[in-house]
Design an enzyme around this catalytic site. Structure first.
Site, PDB file in Angstrom:
ATOM      1  N   ALA A 282     -17.347   9.415   1.534  1.00 41.56           N
ATOM      2  CA  ALA A 282     -16.539   8.649   0.582  1.00 41.56           C
ATOM      3  C   ALA A 282     -17.303   8.409  -0.714  1.00 41.56           C
ATOM      4  O   ALA A 282     -16.703   8.228  -1.776  1.00 41.56           O
ATOM      5  CB  ALA A 282     -16.130   7.316   1.198  1.00 41.56           C
TER       6      ALA A 282
ATOM      7  N   ASP B 191       0.844  -1.187   0.000  1.00 40.58           N
ATOM      8  CA  ASP B 191       0.000   0.000   0.000  1.00 40.58           C
ATOM      9  C   ASP B 191       0.880   1.238   0.000  1.00 40.58           C
ATOM     10  O   ASP B 191       1.900   1.289   0.684  1.00 40.58           O
ATOM     11  CB  ASP B 191      -0.897   0.022   1.247  1.00 40.58           C
ATOM     12  CG  ASP B 191      -2.134  -0.839   1.063  1.00 40.58           C
ATOM     13  OD1 ASP B 191      -2.619  -0.903  -0.077  1.00 40.58           O
ATOM     14  OD2 ASP B 191      -2.594  -1.429   2.044  1.00 40.58           O
TER      15      ASP B 191
END
Length: 693
Positions: free
Chosen positions: A381, A309
């Site tokens: 989001a 990540d």
């Protein structure tokens, strides 16, 4: 732990290992290791021959010493394994002491009752407040709290646990130090994380990996070959003795043949093999990583593709506002004021950084707005926006301010001004993230967010590249931003706008090409990829789904730990390879030490030595001293190498070819030379002490 306490603890582990070394002499225990089982049987045979001759009135110090040192060889191998296991047992005992019976505040249809934590079942709901010990593993379903996880991570700094995110998992035995949370239990009695840790550590000694099993088969094959060679040697010796008119019966005896066999089979690596594997898991545990099996540790050593990540691993993780860029005609301070207003309801680190930048740069402090004056739009989001609607006296929307992702604002307002398009490309190309701000139907500027690449990470990736490991960055950023950060960090490839499906597809694609893949994650959306990868490292802070999907759990929840895990796996394989090389080279040297000394007088003329004596380059005193010296060296070398087996060979970021060359130079050549020196010194000592003729 103080140095004195650590020394006392180490002494206890050593004493326990000595005791366990004798307990492991049980035939069932020895049969697990074919090489050492042959040594065990040889020790029994030699001991039986000694007592048989003693019963007939013949005392042989030579046979007695061979028997003693063969038993020492078995005991030293047992001691190496027991010592490695003892370190794990000490950690398991420490975890057991940390467990204590606690009571849970069980919620049943809104009613709270206290019950023992051991009675909690999966799906039960409990409440925990300041000072409470979390009774079992679970997920926070309501609230947010600060939790002390030092019992499992060793870190004193508290961590935040909250519902509805990737930091919702809590571990039984940790303690709430502020606020209140409601937890849904995710494990049945005895299945808590600490329980599983204890069972994994205690069960580590028996988890043989595929590579270890394969090497054991190879070593067993070599043992069988040498067994056949030694058995037939007796017949060849008798035939040669008759042909030469010499009597070799006093030299080629059963105890001597057993000693020769034990010296020629790979007892060094056979005795240390189990300890090397256990020590690899122990090194992981010391770095607060729990591997669910030894197979995962070995797989980490074979990894050649790393999926990492971006946020928190490659970069520091918090993108911060660094620049306000208004459209021509709008003052930067005026734009900063609107940007600050649009971010007041954005609780993300990015949103808060915008408010702070406006305050620091222009001394702007957002004025208080009453509910009838404004309607705040929190960041979502789904919409990727936050903002505020300014209302008139009648409650109608007078002014609509929004801030969010460029794509989201573009859908809301349409085409961007050309200057802003240029700035957006510049920001993305530099590795930053642009956020657009709109006032009504017009875009009035962009905000530059920066995510800083961690110091030294580029050098780490360079080391991995030398080792033949490809690094792939995973990010939700757009391709331009991802490419810029990938170039700055020095990764080999990247996946932009990553989704669970794209991660899975990339892992499957790499595996189909014959690669072994490792990745790290903490969210439920990471669970499929973690399960698919060969090494899936889950953050302990992550969701229960993620923790179950991976085959390793990082208790410190540090995404960069994945690089260390790969290095530990590599070190385990390097250690096994190095000691295998040393062991086989040892056997070659001992062959040339023993056989020429045994048969140096064969076909000898009157008062002369036989043709094989030219191979006795160490000039050992006699056949008896050569054999006994080799047996003693064979046992002692196991003890000498135990610290190396437990610590691991020094780790070097090199290619497989370079590592092989280094192994051959250090451990291959060292394995050839060491027996010549060691056996000669022992031979001189035995002669000096008058032990042999």
């Amino acid at each position: 732990m103080s140095k004195k306490a650590e020394t006392a603890n180490n002494n206890q582990i050593v004493l326990a290992a000595v005791k366990d070394a004798f307990l492991k002499l049980h035939p069932k225990e020895e049969m697990r290791n074919p090489v050492m089982f042959v040594t065990f049987v040889g020790s029994l045979v030699t001991t039986a021959f000694f007592f048989w001759h003693l019963a007939k009135g013949t005392f042989s110090l030579f046979e007695l010493l061979i028997g003693i040192w063969l038993w020492f060889t078995v005991l030293f191998a047992n001691f190496a394994e027991a010592l490695a296991e003892g370190r794990g047992k000490a950690q398991a005992e420490s975890l057991k002491k940390s467990r204590k019976e606690v009571f849970a505040r069980f919620l049943d249809h809104g009613r709270e009752t206290k019950i023992p934590a051991s009675q909690l079942k999966k799906a039960d709901v409990v409440i925990c407040e300041t000072g409470d010990t979390i009774p079992a593993d679970g997920e926070v379903v309501e609230g947010v709290a600060s939790v002390d996880e030092s019992a499992i991570t060793g870190e004193s700094a508290p961590v935040i646990r909250e519902s509805g995110g990737d930091r919702s998992a809590v571990t039984g035995g940790t303690r709430v130090i502020s606020d209140k949370i409601i937890i849904k239990i995710t494990s049945d009695p005895g299945g808590n994380f600490i329980d599983r840790m204890i069972s994994l550590i205690e069960g580590a000694k028996r988890q043989r990996t595929p590579n270890e099993i394969a090497l054991s088969i190879v070593l067993s094959g070599m043992t069988i070959i040498f067994l056949l060679a030694v058995v037939t040697l007796k017949f060849f010796a008798d035939y040669s003795g008759q042909a030469a008119g010499q009597d070799l019966s006093s030299i080629v005896t059963v105890p001597v043949l057993v000693a020769l066999l034990v010296c020629l089979i790979p007892t060094t690596i056979g005795g240390l093999l189990s300890a090397i594997g256990i020590a690899g898991m122990d090194r992981l545990i010391r770095r607060h990583v729990i591997a669910k099996s030894g197979r995962a540790v070995e797989a980490a050593g074979d990894i050649d593709v790393l999926l990492l990540d971006k946020t928190g691993t490659i970069t520091i993780g918090n993108r911060m506002a660094s620049e306000f860029i208004p459209v021509p005609g709008i003052d930067e301070k005026a734009f900063a004021e609107v940007a600050q207003l649009s971010s007041l309801s954005d609780e993300t680190p990015e949103g808060r950084s915008i408010v702070v930048l406006a305050k620091d740069k222009f001394d702007l402090r957002a004025k208080a707005l009453q509910p009838h004056e404004a309607k705040f739009i929190p960041f979502s989001a789904n919409t990727q926006m936050s903002g505020v609607d300014l209302l008139d006296g009648a409650g109608n929307v007078m002014r609509m301010i929004r801030k969010g992702a460029v794509e989201a604002i573009s859908k809301l307002t349409g085409k961007f001004p050309e200057k802003l398009e240029t700035e957006i490309k510049r920001i993305s190309a530099s590795g930053g993230t642009p956020l657009a701000v709109s006032d009504g139907s017009k875009v009035i500027g962009v905000i530059h967010l920066k995510d800083i690449v961690k110091g030294g990470i580029k050098e780490r990736f360079k080391e991995l590249r030398v080792m033949g490991i490809k690094t792939v960055m995973i990010t939700g950023d757009n391709p331009l931003t991802a490419a810029a950060i990938a170039a700055e960090a020095g990764v080999d490839d990247f996946i932009a706008q990553a989704t669970p499906e794209s991660k899975m597809d990339r892992i499957k694609e790499e595996q189909a090409g014959g690669h072994l893949v490792a990745m790290t994650g903490d969210g439920t959306n990471d669970a499929p990829a973690l399960a698919q990868s060969d090494v899936g490292v889950t953050m302990n802070t992550g969701t229960q789904a993620a923790r179950e999907a991976g085959n390793m759990v990082d208790l410190e929840s540090n995404p960069t730990k994945l690089i260390e895990i790969v290095e530990i796996g590599k070190q385990l394989l390097m250690t096994r390879g190095a000691l295998t090389t040393f062991s086989i080279a040892n056997d070659v040297a001992k062959y040339f030490a023993i056989l020429p000394a045994m048969f140096g007088m064969l076909y000898a003329g009157q008062g002369a030595q036989g043709p094989l004596s030219v191979l006795n380059i160490m000039q050992l005193h006699s056949p008896q001293s050569a054999i006994l010296s080799a047996v003693i060296f064979n046992a002692i070398i196991i003890v000498i190498l135990i610290p190396l087996a437990l610590r691991g060979v020094a780790y070097h970021s090199q290619s497989a070819k370079a590592l092989l060359r280094r192994n051959l130079q250090i451990y291959g050549l060292g394995g050839l030379v060491a027996p010549f020196i060691g056996i000669k010194l022992i031979d001189l000592l035995l002669v000096f002490l008058g032990v042999v003729r």
